[in-house]
Design a protein around this motif. Sequence first.
Motif, short mmCIF file in Angstrom:
data_model
loop_
_atom_site.label_atom_id
_atom_site.label_comp_id
_atom_site.label_asym_id
_atom_site.label_seq_id
_atom_site.Cartn_x
_atom_site.Cartn_y
_atom_site.Cartn_z
N ASN A 180 -21.03 17.76 102.19
CA ASN A 180 -20.62 17.72 101.51
C ASN A 180 -19.68 18.98 100.90
N PHE A 181 -20.44 19.81 101.69
CA PHE A 181 -19.78 21.22 101.64
C PHE A 181 -18.70 21.53 102.62
N GLU A 182 -19.67 20.54 103.81
CA GLU A 182 -19.22 21.17 105.32
C GLU A 182 -17.37 20.05 104.88
N GLU A 183 -17.67 18.70 104.66
CA GLU A 183 -16.10 17.90 104.01
C GLU A 183 -15.15 18.94 103.07
N ALA A 184 -16.12 19.22 102.23
CA ALA A 184 -14.64 19.82 101.70
C ALA A 184 -14.16 21.29 101.20
N LYS A 242 -6.56 25.25 103.81
CA LYS A 242 -5.23 25.57 104.89
C LYS A 242 -6.31 26.89 105.27
N GLU A 243 -6.45 27.63 104.20
CA GLU A 243 -6.83 29.19 104.61
C GLU A 243 -7.67 29.34 105.28
N VAL A 244 -9.27 28.14 105.77
CA VAL A 244 -10.49 28.58 106.18
C VAL A 244 -10.31 27.71 107.60
N LEU A 245 -10.20 29.00 108.59
CA LEU A 245 -9.74 28.54 110.32
C LEU A 245 -10.76 28.17 110.08
N GLU A 246 -12.19 28.86 110.17
CA GLU A 246 -13.35 28.69 110.81
C GLU A 246 -14.72 27.90 109.11
N VAL A 247 -15.40 27.32 110.75
CA VAL A 247 -16.74 27.26 109.78
C VAL A 247 -18.06 27.05 110.53
N LEU A 248 -18.55 27.66 110.01
CA LEU A 248 -20.08 27.81 111.05
C LEU A 248 -21.10 28.18 110.69
N CYS A 249 -22.37 26.88 110.71
CA CYS A 249 -23.78 26.70 110.08
C CYS A 249 -24.02 27.79 110.45
N ILE A 250 -25.19 28.94 110.07
CA ILE A 250 -25.48 29.49 110.59
C ILE A 250 -27.49 29.79 110.00
N LEU A 263 -16.25 24.01 93.92
CA LEU A 263 -17.27 23.28 95.11
C LEU A 263 -18.61 23.53 94.37
N SER A 264 -19.35 22.59 94.19
CA SER A 264 -20.81 22.23 93.64
C SER A 264 -21.98 22.87 94.79
N ASN A 265 -22.70 23.37 93.95
CA ASN A 265 -24.28 23.66 94.56
C ASN A 265 -23.55 24.64 95.65
N ILE A 266 -23.04 25.36 95.44
CA ILE A 266 -22.90 27.23 95.37
C ILE A 266 -23.33 27.54 94.92
N SER A 267 -24.07 28.48 95.79
CA SER A 267 -25.23 29.84 94.90
C SER A 267 -24.51 30.80 94.76
N THR A 268 -24.52 31.38 96.17
CA THR A 268 -24.03 32.70 96.80
C THR A 268 -22.52 32.59 97.36
N LEU A 269 -22.01 33.82 97.01
CA LEU A 269 -20.53 33.76 98.50
C LEU A 269 -20.03 35.54 98.29
N SER A 270 -20.53 35.66 99.68
CA SER A 270 -20.34 37.54 99.86
C SER A 270 -19.08 37.13 101.13
N SER A 271 -18.12 38.37 100.46
CA SER A 271 -17.07 38.75 101.55
C SER A 271 -17.30 39.67 102.35
#
Length: 156
Positions: free
Chosen positions: A85-89, A94-102, A131-139
């Motif tokens: 669900n997170f990946e599909e969302a 458009k701002e996101v160029l890459e999504v890497l599962c790490i 988006l639901s299910n996000i615990s933390t973001l670090s930029s």
Amino acid sequence: MIDKLDKLDTRILNILQKDSSLSTKDIAHQIGLSVSPTHERIKRLKTEGYIEKYVALINREKLGKHLLVLCTVTLKEQSIETLKNFEEAVIRFKEVLEVLCIAGGQDYLLKIVVDDVDDYHTFVVTHLSSLSNISTLSSSFVLKEIKRETAFYLNI
């Protein structure tokens, strides 16, 4: 799959990674083949999935996209459904160029391009935070790109 490639194939791939706008004639000249067999090799490399697509690399700064952000995301839970669900969302933004599962302390690394810090703040508040299910973001804000390369060298 790499077993199907010979030295001419890898030379073609190396050449195309550096400049995909070259004509088949130019590539043929560089590898020492005539145009027709070079064309057939390139066609086969596309058909077999070695060449995914051709793109132009755009200077984001000239277009006002001055801020490059690396954002790590940790989810509250990591079930298959919530990951999917997170990946599909997130791929829809458009701002996101890459999504890497790490692996490690975080679940995802996002490469994001926006105009400036205010634009990034708006993106986080209106898009990522929704988006639901996000615990933390670090930029992390990229201060300077030292190397920007899309090609990797093939040596067979």
